[in-house]
Motif scaffolding. Structure first.
Motif, PDB file in Angstrom:
ATOM      1  N   VAL A  63       0.835  -1.209   0.000  1.00  6.83           N
ATOM      2  CA  VAL A  63       0.000   0.000   0.000  1.00  6.83           C
ATOM      3  C   VAL A  63       0.868   1.256   0.000  1.00  6.83           C
ATOM      4  N   ALA A  64       2.008   1.207   0.707  1.00  6.35           N
ATOM      5  CA  ALA A  64       2.890   2.366   0.789  1.00  6.35           C
ATOM      6  C   ALA A  64       3.555   2.676  -0.554  1.00  6.35           C
ATOM      7  N   VAL A  65       3.716   1.649  -1.390  1.00  6.58           N
ATOM      8  CA  VAL A  65       4.372   1.846  -2.689  1.00  6.58           C
ATOM      9  C   VAL A  65       3.482   2.676  -3.629  1.00  6.58           C
ATOM     10  N   ILE A  66       2.163   2.530  -3.499  1.00  8.45           N
ATOM     11  CA  ILE A  66       1.230   3.149  -4.448  1.00  8.45           C
ATOM     12  C   ILE A  66       1.385   4.678  -4.573  1.00  8.45           C
ATOM     13  N   PRO A  67       1.392   5.450  -3.442  1.00  8.99           N
ATOM     14  CA  PRO A  67       1.569   6.904  -3.581  1.00  8.99           C
ATOM     15  C   PRO A  67       2.905   7.278  -4.222  1.00  8.99           C
ATOM     16  N   VAL A  68       3.948   6.473  -3.977  1.00  7.18           N
ATOM     17  CA  VAL A  68       5.253   6.732  -4.599  1.00  7.18           C
ATOM     18  C   VAL A  68       5.130   6.615  -6.120  1.00  7.18           C
ATOM     19  N   LEU A  69       4.374   5.600  -6.563  1.00  8.93           N
ATOM     20  CA  LEU A  69       4.161   5.423  -8.007  1.00  8.93           C
ATOM     21  C   LEU A  69       3.400   6.616  -8.584  1.00  8.93           C
ATOM     22  N   PHE A  70       2.427   7.146  -7.823  1.00  5.53           N
ATOM     23  CA  PHE A  70       1.676   8.318  -8.282  1.00  5.53           C
ATOM     24  C   PHE A  70       2.609   9.497  -8.512  1.00  5.53           C
ATOM     25  N   LEU A  71       3.552   9.698  -7.558  1.00  7.46           N
ATOM     26  CA  LEU A  71       4.508  10.798  -7.691  1.00  7.46           C
ATOM     27  C   LEU A  71       5.321  10.640  -8.972  1.00  7.46           C
ATOM     28  N   ARG A  72       5.774   9.401  -9.233  1.00  4.50           N
ATOM     29  CA  ARG A  72       6.572   9.139 -10.429  1.00  4.50           C
ATOM     30  C   ARG A  72       5.750   9.395 -11.699  1.00  4.50           C
ATOM     31  N   ILE A  73       4.516   8.888 -11.694  1.00  2.00           N
ATOM     32  CA  ILE A  73       3.654   9.067 -12.864  1.00  2.00           C
ATOM     33  C   ILE A  73       3.400  10.558 -13.095  1.00  2.00           C
TER      34      ILE A  73
END
Lengths: 131, 117
Positions: free
Chosen positions: B101-111
């Motif tokens: 779950v913690a990885v998801i917001p990091v992916l949003f930042l990258r996207i």
């Protein structure tokens, strides 16, 4: 009770984090090689190498192959230290997850091999290796 | 970030906090957690569709391969975390869900970074 092994307890979480990095490092390298291979072939091949290292480490930890895991994680630590030292912090197009000691990934690439080695050492002290 | 990404980040933070509570109290994830994870995954699918539609318009300078790679790759994280988590019904298994779950917001930042060049 679960016995102490590379893939139980904290090892369970460790395997998953390694898996996430296996996916991101490999996918990143494949995109680099597919779209701009000629720009920096050596750097992108190294990038792919880091992805393969994470794949092998994930597999070894998940299947209790401690010796393979130990060697792979040592390669990983060497990789992040060497690439981290050679790469330039101000290089905008960082070539791999190991560039600048993994700064682009919250320095997790630097902490992960240390955690991995500590985990192997900890379970090695309390149980006999199976292979 | 898009409003979808902000809403999904808020949901991810709430789920993450709840998982921390579950780990601290040594309780197993309930249907509420699994339902929220399914909702997050659905949101990621919607994000992929929106992302692909956006590529139909103006996208000067966007690294398309990396952008699509992140959109597609983000779909793998939660199902993989779920499968790996239920293999061990302990605090550590719940910890795997927390990492996922913690990885998801990091992916949003990258996207977001990849799109707003």
């Amino acid at each position: 009770m679960t016995e102490l092994s590379t893939r139980h307890g904290l090892g369970r979480i460790l395997v998953f984090v390694y898996g996430v990095f296996a996916l991101s490092a490999t996918a990143r390298a494949l995109v680099q090689l597919a779209t701009q291979a000629s720009t920096a072939p050596v750097a992108y091949t190294l990038s792919l190498f880091s992805g393969i290292v994470y794949i092998v480490a994930t597999w070894a930890l998940a299947t209790e192959r401690r010796r393979v895991a130990l060697v792979t994680i040592c390669v990983e630590l060497t990789g992040v230290l060497v690439i981290g030292t050679l790469s330039h912090p101000d290089d905008l197009d960082r070539a791999s997850v190991w560039s600048d000691y993994g700064n682009g990934y919250g320095f997790v690439p630097l902490v992960l091999p240390l955690l991995g080695l500590w985990w192997l050492w900890r379970i090695g002290r309390s149980t006999r290796p199976t292979d | 970030m898009t409003s979808l990404q902000i809403a999904l980040t808020a949901l991810a933070v709430v789920v993450a906090l709840w998982l921390v509570v579950l780990i601290a109290r040594d309780r197993q994830p309930d249907d509420w957690v699994y339902g929220s994870l399914a909702l997050l995954e659905l949101g990621l699918v919607v994000q992929l569709v929106i992302g692909l539609v956006r590529l139909g318009g103006e996208h000067e300078g966007v690294n398309v391969a990396a952008y699509v790679g992140y959109l597609v790759g983000s779909l793998v994280i939660l199902p993989a975390g779920f499968v790996w988590s239920v293999g061990e019904r302990t605090r550590a298994g719940t910890g795997v869900l927390l990492v996922a779950v913690a990885v998801i917001p990091v992916l949003f930042l990258r996207i977001h970074q990849l799109w707003s060049v």
